[in-house]
Every structure is written in structure tokens, then in C-alpha cells.
Design a protein around this motif. Sequence first.
Motif, mmCIF file in Angstrom:
data_model
loop_
_atom_site.group_PDB
_atom_site.id
_atom_site.type_symbol
_atom_site.label_atom_id
_atom_site.label_comp_id
_atom_site.label_asym_id
_atom_site.label_seq_id
_atom_site.Cartn_x
_atom_site.Cartn_y
_atom_site.Cartn_z
ATOM 1 N N ALA A 50 -76.481 -120.394 110.688
ATOM 2 C CA ALA A 50 -75.364 -120.392 109.733
ATOM 3 C C ALA A 50 -74.734 -121.785 109.670
ATOM 4 C CB ALA A 50 -74.329 -119.345 110.136
ATOM 5 N N ALA A 51 -74.647 -122.459 110.825
ATOM 6 C CA ALA A 51 -74.101 -123.826 110.828
ATOM 7 C C ALA A 51 -75.004 -124.730 109.998
ATOM 8 C CB ALA A 51 -73.971 -124.339 112.272
ATOM 9 N N ALA A 52 -76.327 -124.532 110.140
ATOM 10 C CA ALA A 52 -77.270 -125.366 109.374
ATOM 11 C C ALA A 52 -77.157 -125.096 107.870
ATOM 12 C CB ALA A 52 -78.702 -125.101 109.852
ATOM 13 N N LEU A 53 -76.664 -123.904 107.501
ATOM 14 C CA LEU A 53 -76.482 -123.586 106.070
ATOM 15 C C LEU A 53 -75.119 -124.054 105.563
ATOM 16 C CD1 LEU A 53 -78.026 -119.987 105.923
ATOM 17 C CD2 LEU A 53 -78.965 -122.073 104.924
ATOM 18 N N GLY A 54 -74.372 -124.755 106.406
ATOM 19 C CA GLY A 54 -73.109 -125.341 105.958
ATOM 20 C C GLY A 54 -71.900 -124.466 106.197
ATOM 21 N N MET A 55 -72.056 -123.374 106.945
ATOM 22 C CA MET A 55 -70.866 -122.559 107.258
ATOM 23 C C MET A 55 -70.126 -123.208 108.421
ATOM 24 S SD MET A 55 -72.207 -118.612 106.914
ATOM 25 C CE MET A 55 -70.629 -117.932 106.368
#
Length: 386
Positions: free
Chosen positions: A154-159
Motif C-alpha cells: 500500500a505504501a508503494a501505491l502511494g498510500m
Amino acid sequence: MKRIHCLNAISKYGTDLLTGGYELTEQMDGADGVLVRSAAMHDMELPDSLLAIARAGAGVNNIPLDKCAEKGIVVFNTPGANANGVKELVLASLILASRDVIGGIQWCQSIKDDPNIAKAVEKGKKAFAGCEIRGKKLGVIGLGAIGVEVANAAAALGMTVYGYDPFISVNGAWMLSRDVKHIMTADDIYKECDYITLHVPLLDSTRGMISASVLQEMKDGVVVLNFSRDVLVDEDAMAEALNSGKVKKYITDFPNPKSANMAGAVVIPHLGASTEESEDNCAKMAVKEIMDYLENGNIRNSVNYPNCDMGVCRAVCRLTVLHRNIPNMIGQITAVLAAEGINISDMTNKSKDKFAYTMVDLEQKAAEEALERIRSIDGVLRVRAM
Ligand SMILES: NC(=O)c1ccc[n+]([C@@H]2O[C@H](COP(=O)([O-])OP(=O)(O)OC[C@H]3O[C@@H](n4cnc5c(N)ncnc54)[C@H](O)[C@@H]3O)[C@@H](O)[C@H]2O)c1
């Protein structure tokens, strides 16, 4: 030759690892190891030959753990082998909760015979518009095998990802992306996050953790994802929170009569780990655990005995003793070896609740009489020399 019996069909990616020195056997009688998925083992007669059972999967409700421990049978499971499968479905669910893909597909189906469907969708699609997940706050509760993967992806998806786990393992902490914010109390997640996903085991302390009062702490329009267990959530309170709009969507992988009929819930038929790759990974891990135990005596991922690992056995003899977790076991075992004049080159002892395990590397082979004397010590459940 070591004999392995499969109680259920096990992916060939696992059984193919059983080369040289192993054979698959049709009977449990005489088997050294059993591989199992869901077969109910509670009423089965377990042969004296049986040293280990490996469950290709995480849950072990189908296996009588205490009965096995008493008989000196080590039971393994395969935690984390299905983590990627669950992670991918959680990611899909974040999107399903944000864009009305399901409603849109159903609408398309309902107008599929309209010859002007292409024009109709351009006119009507705004009813299914949604929001993006990039930039939104996701709270991940439980940073084990699955939670860490979800948080990192999720962090890698910009969250903006908040992670909470007061008992995080060293391995979990190593694996966690440094983009994930380490949160010290779950309340901060409840108050701050737009999406909250649960990745904790079912324990007395986690049962009902998403209660009516916790739901009230959350932001209006929050999305709650539950890929862990239905009873972590007070589903009566969840139904009310969905009705009032406090919770925008509840995505659960656990249909039950309440969740299946809950307006605003997206109910998935327990598909989290249902991928070919998860099954292959579980089978490979289960087979490797059994082989390492049979060949080296190492216990990794056991649910009824402590984990204990002395690496590949390079000693003249490795002695392993499964025993009760009571005083003076090591003293009595080493006294037998001392009386035989056998030098110990390495040893370790670990305990887990009522049971314990001692591994001893020896500079000489232990005679059968010495093994018998150790077997006769009160509290010893199984002795092996390899
Ligand atoms: N939907 C599915 O198909 C599916 C598949 C596999 C697992 N699961 C469920 O997912 C759960 C998690 O799986 P996993 O492999 O990540 O397990 P895990 O044991 O690797 O991780 C669980 C984590 O939760 C943490 N934890 C325990 N109590 C906590 C609390 N009160 N607050 C915050 N953190 C807490 C632990 O410290 C641990 O790090 C399993 O227990 C199982 O119920 C579901």
C-alpha cells in the motif's frame, strides 16, 4: 527409507521435493511423517512410527495437538506461505471499496441487451464514480506475515500507511518498509485512517476488538477490511455503522448469516488464500519442515513443540529428546551421556507451555542402551538419534 503419507492431495510442488531417501506410502501405519490439509485427524489412530505431521496451511483445528505432543509427534503448520495471496486480495478490496466496480458491473449486466449500451454507459457511469487510494491513510493492525506485505504494498501505491503491532517479531520489523509509520496505539489508527485493515490472529484479546465504541472513534466514511476472522468485529455494531454511514464499506472474507445480509458489506467467499501459488507454497513449506525435522531434528513452525534449530547435522550423532517441560530433564539426559563417557559438542533446549525439546550433538555414537535409559526417564516422550 523415510515414509510419508498424504492424508489429502498435496501439491506436487511439495511432494516432488521428497527425492532420495523418501517414499510416499498409502498407509499411515508405518509412516514417519504425514502431510495433511483439511482431513479431520481427531479420531484417527496415530501409529507409533509417526514422528511428524505437517499441515499445508495455517489453521490446525483438524489436528489433536495435545494428543500428538503426548505421543511425541511434532505438528507443523505453514504460517505466511499464503501471505501474498491474501495481500493481493486486500489490495483489490481497497480498490473495490473506493470505486463502485461491483455496482457498475451489475448495471452493465442489467442493460446488456440495450443496442445503445455504449451511449448509455457514458451517460450513466457517473453513478459509479469513486475515489483513488493514493494519498489516503491506511491503518494496518497486525504486522505479521500478511500485515507487513499489505503495508509495504500500500505504501508503494502511494498510500500513507500507519502500522500497529505491539508484539511485532524481529523478522516482521526487518521486512517492514520504512515508509510505514510505526504507530504506538490502535486509537491513533481508528482516529486518523480512511481505511483500516485487520491482520491479527483470533485471540481472547482480539475477539470483538472492532466494537461499537471503537467504530465510533473512527472517521466518518471509513472503510474497514477484515481478512482475518469474522469474530474480530462486532457485526451487529458494524451493521449499524454501515446504516448510519459512519462506515462506508465493510469488506469481509468471512460470510456468515449476519455479514452475508449486511447492507453495504462486500462479502467475499473466503478467497484470501485461494490461489494455486498459495497451495504450492504451503505444500513446499510443509514438506521442507518435515524433511528438516526427520533429517536434522530441527523444529521450525511447530504448533505443539518449541521451535529449535541447530542447523544441518554434521556431528557424529545428534540426539533429540521431546519431553515434558519439568525440572531436571537436561541434568538427567546429560548424566546418562556422561556415564557412557560421551562428549557433548553442542546442545540446546527450548520449551513451549507443557512441552520441551532438547537437541544434543555428540562426538560419539550413543549406544542403544544409553538411548533406552534416556527413554525411561520420567517425562521423556520421544528419543531419536540421527
Ligand atoms: N482470509 C484468508 O484466507 C486468510 C488466510 C491466512 C490467514 N488469515 C488470517 O490472517 C491472520 C493473520 O495472518 P498472518 O499470517 O499475518 O499471521 P502472523 O501470526 O504472521 O501475524 C499476526 C500478527 O498480529 C500481531 N498481533 C497479535 N495481537 C495483536 C493486537 N492485539 N494488535 C496488533 N497486532 C497484534 C502479532 O504480533 C503478529 O505480528 C491469521 O491469524 C488468520 O486468521 C486469513
